[in-house]
Design a protein around this motif. Structure first.
Motif: not given
Length: 258
Positions: A181-194, A201-213
């Motif tokens: 869940x942390x990896x999922x919700x600390x990404x842009x899976x459901x909500x745009x970064x803005x 946002x800062x954590x998502x920058x280091x989340x490989x899940x977010x890189x792929x998205x």
């Protein structure tokens, strides 16, 4: 090198045979993506009115996120297969053969990657049936599938290493449940970064899940940012190589302990 690749493919075939004998597995793994796509997609479809999504359809935005989340969910459990082979004694019997140790470790990583690619294509087609639009065309879909496979490789290899280290089902289940869940919700899976809080946002920058998205969404857009795609894809590739190397090193440590 060619022998190592041949042996890796042989070990991969072992895992694929198991998958082919249980075709219901693919259907079961698609239940959650269908829930995300069509229940969440309809529940939050008006959220695109906030702006920043790069599309007027929330389903267009959601599909890459669901593809990547599914890749994560499928591959985090690769270590369970390794653990089962340790407990059954299968892995130790292979140690008495001249088969490449990298092949022993990477067989289920490669098989999971092939299953992830198939799963990703099915989710993309389901999104298309639901009305999603992919301006990036086939090329964009290929990038999205490749990003999901690279992400899956990272977590499958790490899961293998974890299985070697802890050798307990409960530990693998606990760690995976904690991370999912942390990896999922600390990404842009459901909500745009803005629209995310700045700390997320800062954590998502280091989340490989977010890189792929982000790589997948950019490639599927009408005007892809190929620089971003290459940057995120290169980071995923580098992390995948490091994860595979770590899993092989962990296996060699396990081998010395047997």
């Amino acid at each position: 090198m060619s022998t190592a690749f041949t042996q890796t493919w042989y070990m991969t075939e072992r895992q694929l045979v198991v998958f082919l004998r249980q075709p219901a597995y693919l259907l079961i793994t698609l239940i959650q993506p269908v829930v995300w796509l069509f229940l969440f997609g309809n529940l939050f479809k008006e959220v695109v009115g906030l702006g920043g999504f790069g599309t007027t359809s929330y389903l267009d935005y959601l599909v890459p996120g669901v593809v990547v989340m599914s890749a994560l969910g499928s591959n985090m459990w690769a270590g369970m297969t390794t653990l089962e082979e340790i407990q059954r004694g299968t892995l130790n019997r292979f140690l008495t053969t001249p088969v490449s140790r990298a092949a022993l470790m990477n067989g289920n990583v490669v098989s999971n990657g092939l299953v992830t690619a198939l799963q990703s294509v099915v989710i993309v087609l389901l999104g298309l049936l639901g009305g999603a639009d992919y301006p990036g065309g086939i090329g964009g879909v290929v990038v999205l599938v490749a990003a999901s496979v690279l992400l899956g490789t990272i977590f499958a290899a790490l899961s293998n290493a974890l299985g070697m280290l802890v050798q307990e089902r409960e530990s693998i289940i606990g760690i995976n449940t904690f991370l999912m869940l942390p990896l999922t919700f600390l990404s842009t899976a459901f909500m745009t970064e803005d629209r995310m809080p700045s700390w997320m946002r800062h954590i998502a920058d280091f989340n490989p899940l977010n890189w792929a998205m982000m790589a997948g969404r950019s490639a599927l857009s009408e005007q892809p940012d190929w620089g971003e795609v290459a940057g995120r894809g290169g980071a995923l590739l580098g992390l995948a190589v490091a994860a595979v190397w770590l899993s092989i090193r962990t296996f060699r440590s396990y081998q010395r302990s047997v």
